[in-house]
Scaffold this active site. Structure first.
Site, PDB file in Angstrom:
ATOM      1  N   TYR A  51     -78.312  -0.868  13.178  1.00 35.01           N
ATOM      2  CA  TYR A  51     -77.749  -0.267  11.957  1.00 35.01           C
ATOM      3  C   TYR A  51     -77.078  -1.347  11.098  1.00 35.01           C
ATOM      4  O   TYR A  51     -76.144  -2.013  11.545  1.00 35.01           O
ATOM      5  CB  TYR A  51     -76.727   0.832  12.277  1.00 35.01           C
ATOM      6  CG  TYR A  51     -77.266   2.005  13.063  1.00 35.01           C
ATOM      7  CD1 TYR A  51     -78.634   2.263  13.177  1.00 35.01           C
ATOM      8  CD2 TYR A  51     -76.404   2.887  13.711  1.00 35.01           C
ATOM      9  CE1 TYR A  51     -79.117   3.336  13.909  1.00 35.01           C
ATOM     10  CE2 TYR A  51     -76.881   3.971  14.442  1.00 35.01           C
ATOM     11  CZ  TYR A  51     -78.238   4.175  14.536  1.00 35.01           C
ATOM     12  OH  TYR A  51     -78.708   5.243  15.265  1.00 35.01           O
ATOM     13  N   GLY A 198     -79.410  14.137  14.169  1.00 39.35           N
ATOM     14  CA  GLY A 198     -80.049  14.832  13.050  1.00 39.35           C
ATOM     15  C   GLY A 198     -79.748  16.321  13.027  1.00 39.35           C
ATOM     16  O   GLY A 198     -80.590  17.128  12.639  1.00 39.35           O
ATOM     17  N   PRO A 199     -78.535  16.717  13.419  1.00 37.84           N
ATOM     18  CA  PRO A 199     -78.255  18.160  13.534  1.00 37.84           C
ATOM     19  C   PRO A 199     -78.310  18.902  12.208  1.00 37.84           C
ATOM     20  O   PRO A 199     -78.541  20.107  12.181  1.00 37.84           O
ATOM     21  CB  PRO A 199     -76.844  18.196  14.120  1.00 37.84           C
ATOM     22  CG  PRO A 199     -76.227  16.898  13.697  1.00 37.84           C
ATOM     23  CD  PRO A 199     -77.343  15.890  13.740  1.00 37.84           C
ATOM     24  N   GLY A 203     -78.684  16.878   5.854  1.00 34.53           N
ATOM     25  CA  GLY A 203     -77.917  17.659   4.877  1.00 34.53           C
ATOM     26  C   GLY A 203     -78.574  18.978   4.504  1.00 34.53           C
ATOM     27  O   GLY A 203     -78.009  19.769   3.741  1.00 34.53           O
ATOM     28  N   LEU A 204     -79.763  19.233   5.041  1.00 29.69           N
ATOM     29  CA  LEU A 204     -80.473  20.477   4.715  1.00 29.69           C
ATOM     30  C   LEU A 204     -79.702  21.705   5.215  1.00 29.69           C
ATOM     31  O   LEU A 204     -79.692  22.743   4.563  1.00 29.69           O
ATOM     32  CB  LEU A 204     -81.870  20.435   5.338  1.00 29.69           C
ATOM     33  CG  LEU A 204     -82.928  21.345   4.764  1.00 29.69           C
ATOM     34  CD1 LEU A 204     -83.139  21.079   3.291  1.00 29.69           C
ATOM     35  CD2 LEU A 204     -84.246  21.152   5.514  1.00 29.69           C
ATOM     36  N   THR A 206     -76.572  22.465   5.135  1.00 36.88           N
ATOM     37  CA  THR A 206     -75.213  22.379   4.572  1.00 36.88           C
ATOM     38  C   THR A 206     -75.194  23.185   3.274  1.00 36.88           C
ATOM     39  O   THR A 206     -76.228  23.724   2.847  1.00 36.88           O
ATOM     40  CB  THR A 206     -74.811  20.916   4.220  1.00 36.88           C
ATOM     41  OG1 THR A 206     -75.621  20.471   3.128  1.00 36.88           O
ATOM     42  CG2 THR A 206     -74.975  19.973   5.392  1.00 36.88           C
ATOM     43  N   LYS A 208     -75.176  21.942   0.552  1.00 35.43           N
ATOM     44  CA  LYS A 208     -75.987  21.195  -0.420  1.00 35.43           C
ATOM     45  C   LYS A 208     -77.476  21.373  -0.163  1.00 35.43           C
ATOM     46  O   LYS A 208     -78.299  20.582  -0.649  1.00 35.43           O
ATOM     47  CB  LYS A 208     -75.636  19.699  -0.348  1.00 35.43           C
ATOM     48  CG  LYS A 208     -74.197  19.384  -0.686  1.00 35.43           C
ATOM     49  CD  LYS A 208     -74.041  19.148  -2.198  1.00 35.43           C
ATOM     50  CE  LYS A 208     -72.618  19.074  -2.668  1.00 35.43           C
ATOM     51  NZ  LYS A 208     -71.849  17.962  -2.213  1.00 35.43           N
TER      52      LYS A 208
HETATM   53  N1  LIG Z   1     -83.248   6.801  17.051  1.00 36.97           N
HETATM   54  C1  LIG Z   1     -81.947   6.982  17.140  1.00 36.97           C
HETATM   55  O1  LIG Z   1     -81.336   6.653  18.130  1.00 36.97           O
HETATM   56  C2  LIG Z   1     -81.223   7.599  15.989  1.00 36.97           C
HETATM   57  C3  LIG Z   1     -81.895   7.901  14.800  1.00 36.97           C
HETATM   58  C4  LIG Z   1     -81.183   8.507  13.780  1.00 36.97           C
HETATM   59  C5  LIG Z   1     -79.836   8.790  13.965  1.00 36.97           C
HETATM   60  N2  LIG Z   1     -79.190   8.470  15.117  1.00 36.97           N
HETATM   61  C6  LIG Z   1     -77.749   8.767  15.309  1.00 36.97           C
HETATM   62  O2  LIG Z   1     -77.506  10.113  15.009  1.00 36.97           O
HETATM   63  C7  LIG Z   1     -76.524  10.209  13.970  1.00 36.97           C
HETATM   64  C8  LIG Z   1     -76.798  11.412  13.113  1.00 36.97           C
HETATM   65  O3  LIG Z   1     -78.118  11.345  12.603  1.00 36.97           O
HETATM   66  P1  LIG Z   1     -78.449  11.783  11.119  1.00 36.97           P
HETATM   67  O4  LIG Z   1     -77.655  10.935  10.194  1.00 36.97           O
HETATM   68  O5  LIG Z   1     -79.911  11.870  10.939  1.00 36.97           O
HETATM   69  O6  LIG Z   1     -77.832  13.252  11.166  1.00 36.97           O
HETATM   70  P2  LIG Z   1     -77.543  14.417  10.193  1.00 36.97           P
HETATM   71  O7  LIG Z   1     -76.179  14.882  10.604  1.00 36.97           O
HETATM   72  O8  LIG Z   1     -78.626  15.404  10.233  1.00 36.97           O
HETATM   73  O9  LIG Z   1     -77.533  13.802   8.735  1.00 36.97           O
HETATM   74  C9  LIG Z   1     -76.425  13.087   8.254  1.00 36.97           C
HETATM   75  C10 LIG Z   1     -76.458  13.130   6.733  1.00 36.97           C
HETATM   76  O10 LIG Z   1     -76.437  14.491   6.303  1.00 36.97           O
HETATM   77  C11 LIG Z   1     -75.656  14.598   5.129  1.00 36.97           C
HETATM   78  N3  LIG Z   1     -74.492  15.449   5.424  1.00 36.97           N
HETATM   79  C12 LIG Z   1     -73.758  15.491   6.560  1.00 36.97           C
HETATM   80  N4  LIG Z   1     -72.782  16.401   6.452  1.00 36.97           N
HETATM   81  C13 LIG Z   1     -72.884  16.949   5.225  1.00 36.97           C
HETATM   82  C14 LIG Z   1     -72.169  17.939   4.519  1.00 36.97           C
HETATM   83  N5  LIG Z   1     -71.150  18.578   5.063  1.00 36.97           N
HETATM   84  N6  LIG Z   1     -72.578  18.238   3.247  1.00 36.97           N
HETATM   85  C15 LIG Z   1     -73.625  17.611   2.677  1.00 36.97           C
HETATM   86  N7  LIG Z   1     -74.339  16.663   3.303  1.00 36.97           N
HETATM   87  C16 LIG Z   1     -73.986  16.330   4.555  1.00 36.97           C
HETATM   88  C17 LIG Z   1     -75.233  13.191   4.746  1.00 36.97           C
HETATM   89  O11 LIG Z   1     -76.236  12.674   3.895  1.00 36.97           O
HETATM   90  P3  LIG Z   1     -75.838  11.713   2.654  1.00 36.97           P
HETATM   91  O12 LIG Z   1     -75.237  10.503   3.305  1.00 36.97           O
HETATM   92  O13 LIG Z   1     -77.169  11.445   1.989  1.00 36.97           O
HETATM   93  O14 LIG Z   1     -74.873  12.476   1.808  1.00 36.97           O
HETATM   94  C18 LIG Z   1     -75.248  12.494   6.092  1.00 36.97           C
HETATM   95  O15 LIG Z   1     -75.362  11.092   5.973  1.00 36.97           O
HETATM   96  C19 LIG Z   1     -76.596   8.867  13.243  1.00 36.97           C
HETATM   97  O16 LIG Z   1     -75.408   8.560  12.566  1.00 36.97           O
HETATM   98  C20 LIG Z   1     -76.843   7.940  14.393  1.00 36.97           C
HETATM   99  O17 LIG Z   1     -75.634   7.656  15.061  1.00 36.97           O
HETATM  100  C21 LIG Z   1     -79.866   7.898  16.139  1.00 36.97           C
END
Ligand SMILES: NC(=O)c1ccc[n+]([C@@H]2O[C@H](COP(=O)([O-])OP(=O)(O)OC[C@H]3O[C@@H](n4cnc5c(N)ncnc54)[C@H](OP(=O)(O)O)[C@@H]3O)[C@@H](O)[C@H]2O)c1
Length: 303
Positions: A51, A198-199, A203-204, A206, A208
């Protein structure tokens, strides 16, 4: 906050902070998010060497070190993707013992820690010399350089190998009501802590949702068109306008931990409110609509 204990005695909060999208360019904002997470008893922080090509480990490690005397927490990082920090580029996949044992020192240094709580293989292919990789993690554990190790993968054949042949403590995979592919694996994962990344589907799930659908998924995703997604999210909103709480509830019915990523403090505040609501939701109240999500399966990397 509910905590989960792994076989290897890691204590992990049910909601973890995914650090990948933290606003690293503004360390004050990043610290506000981390401080708030700690105040909400979030105690698992997920980063990776890849990262921001090392910078994520550096910034999150530096900030967290200021809180170590006051809070117990676990940091997980990942290894396996070779990258060039100067070119800011991923170069390739390298799961060899030599590479892992060399990189762990870099991660320790970047995070300014003596040992790594959770060291995860950041992917993996069935062609890897997996026994060599496993031995490297076991050696690091025996030497006390790491406390525990895990796998981050969405390949059923790789997951199956590590489940049967290693002592992985955790498995991270993308999991939410749309990407429900992990469901078929869940019964074989009872001995590991399953971490759902990716829970919120970026952001889908939420408030937003409409904006995210339009900007991030204009062509739909998996085998959903954008219109289909719009329709199903609309139906979900009739059950509750808190899509985050619904997604969290759905995930926690099968997985142990939600690794939620944010880029602003406001997002984390909203998500924690939703987490609290999710604990009050009865899944049967929305099982009808859940049936409408397509049952996806991993089509590749099965054998
Ligand atoms: N292969 C792997 O090991 C791998 C791959 C991916 C992720 N990860 C880990 O998993 C974590 C989570 O993954 P992810 O980032 O894909 O998860 P996610 O929780 O589905 O997406 C996070 C993004 O969703 C948006 N978001 C979150 N809360 C929100 C809210 N309340 N309102 C509006 N938008 C919101 C933001 O996008 P914006 O920033 O665009 O506003 C945020 O950056 C990562 O941080 C990382 O630690 C691991």
């Amino acid at each position: 906050m509910i905590n989960v204990q792994s076989n290897n005695n890691l204590i992990l909060s049910q909601v973890a902070l995914g650090c990948m999208n933290l606003p690293l360019e503004d360390e004050i904002k990043t610290e506000e998010i981390i401080e708030y997470a700690l105040s909400e008893n979030i105690n698992y922080f997920d980063t990776a060497d890849l990262y921001q090509f090392g910078r994520n480990e550096e910034v999150t490690g530096k900030i967290l070190s200021r809180y170590r005397s006051r809070h117990d927490f676990t940091i997980g990082t990942k290894v396996g993707n070779e990258f060039d920090r100067h070119l800011q580029q991923k170069i390739g996949w390298n799961p060899t013992a030599k590479y892992i044992k060399g990189q762990v020192k870099n991660s320790l240094h970047r995070m300014n820690v003596d040992s790594i709580d959770l060291y995860q293989l950041h992917g993996g292919t069935i062609e890897d010399d997996k026994d060599e990789t496993i031995e490297a993690f076991e050696d690091l554990k025996a030497e006390g350089i790491i406390k525990s190790y895990g796998l981050s993968s969405i390949r059923p054949n790789v997951i199956d190998y590590y489940i049967r042949n290693s002592n992985i403590d955790t498995l991270m995979l993308q999991f939410n009501p749309i990407d429900n592919r992990p469901l078929e694996l869940m019964t074989s994962l009872e001995d590991v802590v399953v971490m759902a990344r990716g829970p919120l589907m970026q952001g889908l799930f939420t408030q937003k949702s409409a904006e995210v659908l339009q900007h991030k998924f204009p062509d739909g995703m998996f085998n959903y068109s954008s219109d289909e997604l719009n329709a199903i999210l609309g139906e979900l909103m009739e059950v509750s306008d808190d899509l985050t709480a619904l997604s969290y509830r759905y995930i926690l019915d099968s997985a142990n931990i939600i690794v939620s990523g944010v880029s602003t403090l406001e997002q984390l505040e909203n998500n924690m409110d939703s987490y609290r609501k999710s604990l009050e939701i009865n899944s049967s109240d929305f099982s009808g609509i859940l049936q409408k999500f397509k049952k996806l399966r991993y089509e590749e990397h099965r054998i």
